[in-house]
Write an enzyme that holds these catalytic residues in place. Structure first.
Site, short mmCIF file in Angstrom:
data_model
loop_
_atom_site.label_atom_id
_atom_site.label_comp_id
_atom_site.label_asym_id
_atom_site.label_seq_id
_atom_site.Cartn_x
_atom_site.Cartn_y
_atom_site.Cartn_z
N THR A 379 0.85 -1.19 0.00
CA THR A 379 0.00 0.00 0.00
C THR A 379 0.89 1.24 0.00
O THR A 379 1.86 1.32 0.74
CB THR A 379 -0.95 0.03 1.20
N PHE A 381 1.18 5.13 0.80
CA PHE A 381 0.61 6.19 1.64
C PHE A 381 1.20 7.52 1.22
O PHE A 381 2.39 7.60 0.86
CB PHE A 381 0.92 5.94 3.12
#
Length: 474
Positions: A379, A381
């Site tokens: 992921t 960010f």
């Protein structure tokens, strides 16, 4: 040819010909050959550059000549033969009369293309003078009404709909290149202006407060601690909107927010909130994701009836969850919230998908490790703040824009990246609120806001898009 000589004559071109029924007929009883032609009349023959001699019904030619006897002919170095009364050159037009030679046609196209290049360069020279005038007069590069009128005038010069559409597309491109030339000249003369962003050597994070969405044990917390360090002064909020609001009101200096997962894709709400709030991307952090299925201490996998997690985590674990179709899946705002709920409810049939760190924080038992379907699951960010700043060594630019709802509008926007040699790394679209079937595009590309090519591209995009917002440089 018939009889004892070349009575009607033959015609060869490039060394090849066919005669049938006694030869090929020419006006006035003569024949011509290209590149060494021959004229025949009254049974005699003359050749240029490789002459022919006839005697007692036969003749020989040198350098591609011919022998004739009893109505048949053969040529050496460029064959000619007779068959069924037809004439032609197999290598040039496949035996079909009336089809021009491909090499000749390509030669004509080459000449036309060369003239087009000359005219294009002449046009661009005049466009450069137009740019000089506009710079001196302070005029905008794009004049939509002028271009619209110009295209209509050019289309009217064509003779069918196909060419009309082609001319429109061609001159849209030519005029787009003209604009790009003008933007470049603006940049060279220092008239392109500066962007309202301040360049920094480093972020001032000392004494700063950082907000993340979720609860203790969330992946956002892990990303925050990786970027800012474990001693960071931080707090967490329930929703992404709350995190943006904290920046807006000044209770937080930075926010750490998920924007993209390598398996499940974009976090759409973050894109929408970046437009709504005056927040700007200044950094990014990529975290490896390893989801665990967890339950109460003493619980077993066969006890599970309900699974709680964030929608993205449920999608990332779809393959594992599909192998348990009897389980009910319930979305939560955050993985850590899901783990906390399982602990608070004390129900052995409940489970959560979250990080192993969350299981440790909430005292839960890991039932299955690595339930996400991709081992390469990551992921990304973003780190945002409410100031228009960027780092000197930043290498990515993020922006969004809206385009007219018309054919080719997105194509023309993206051409600014091509012309300025900028590598686009991501594009997303989001629907525009209250405007059905219209979209806002989010683009990331390699570069820095201080680069001339980036400034040039942004200048062109700003003039031609309905609206544009630079979301940050990181």
């Amino acid at each position: 040819t018939t009889g004892t000589g070349l009575e009607s004559g033959g015609k060869t071109a490039g060394g090849g010909a066919r005669t049938a029924g006694g030869g090929a007929h020419t006006a006035d009883g003569g024949a011509k050959t290209a590149g060494g032609g021959a004229h025949t009349a009254d049974g005699g023959a003359k050749t240029a550059d490789g002459g022919a001699h006839t005697a007692d019904g036969g003749g020989k030619t040198a350098d591609g000549g011919a022998r004739t006897a009893d109505g048949s002919a053969n040529t050496a170095g460029g064959s000619a033969n007779t068959a069924g009364g037809s004439a032609g050159t197999p290598d040039d037009n496949d035996g079909k009369r009336g089809i021009p030679d491909l090499g000749v046609l390509r030669g004509e196209l080459d000449e036309i293309d060369a003239r087009l290049v000359e005219l294009y360069e002449e046009r661009m020279r005049v466009c450069g003078q137009v740019a000089d005038y506009k710079i001196a007069a302070g005029k905008r590069v794009l004049d939509p009404e002028r271009e619209k009128s110009k295209l209509a005038s050019l289309k009217s010069l064509t003779h069918d709909e196909f060419n009309s559409k082609g001319v429109e597309e061609l001159f849209e491109q030519i005029m787009a290149m003209s604009r790009k030339l003008q933007y470049r000249k603006l940049s060279e003369q220092g008239a392109i202006g500066s962007l309202p962003f301040i360049e920094l050597d480093r972020l001032d994070v000392e004494g700063s407060r950082v907000v993340f969405q979720g609860a203790e044990g969330a992946y956002s917390q892990l990303a925050m601690m990786t970027y800012f360090g474990e001693d960071v002064n931080c707090f967490h909020v329930d929703t992404f909107r709350d995190a943006f609001a904290a920046l807006d009101e000044g209770s937080a200096d930075f926010a750490v927010l998920p924007i993209e997962n390598s398996t499940a894709g974009a976090v759409a709400q973050i894109y929408d909130l970046l437009v709504e709030f005056e927040s700007y991307v200044v950094g990014e952090q990529i975290i490896k994701i390893e989801h665990c299925l967890m339950g109460l201490p003493g619980s077993r996998l066969e006890d599970v009836r309900t699974v709680y997690s964030h929608p993205q985590s449920l999608m990332q674990s779809a393959r594992f969850l599909n192998s348990h179709p009897e389980w009910k899946q319930i979305s939560m705002q955050n993985n850590a919230f899901a783990a906390q709920k399982v602990l608070d409810d004390g129900d052995a049939t409940q489970s959560a998908i979250a990080s192993e760190q969350a299981a440790a924080i909430y005292g839960l038992k890991v039932l299955v490790k690595g339930v996400n379907q991709s081992e390469a699951n990551r992921t990304r960010f973003i780190v945002t703040c409410n100031k228009k700043v960027f780092l000197r060594d930043a290498s990515h630019v993020s922006l969004c824009f809206e385009v007219p709802h018309s054919s080719g509008s997105l194509y023309h926007m993206l051409s600014h990246f091509i012309y300025n040699d900028l590598n686009m790394t991501r594009i997303e679209s989001r629907p525009i609120e209250d405007r059905d079937w219209e979209y806002r595009f989010f683009v990331e590309f390699d570069g820095n806001l201080s680069d001339p090519a980036v400034k040039n591209a942004i200048r062109g995009l700003r003039e031609e898009a309905r609206s544009l917002k630079v979301l940050g440089c990181f």
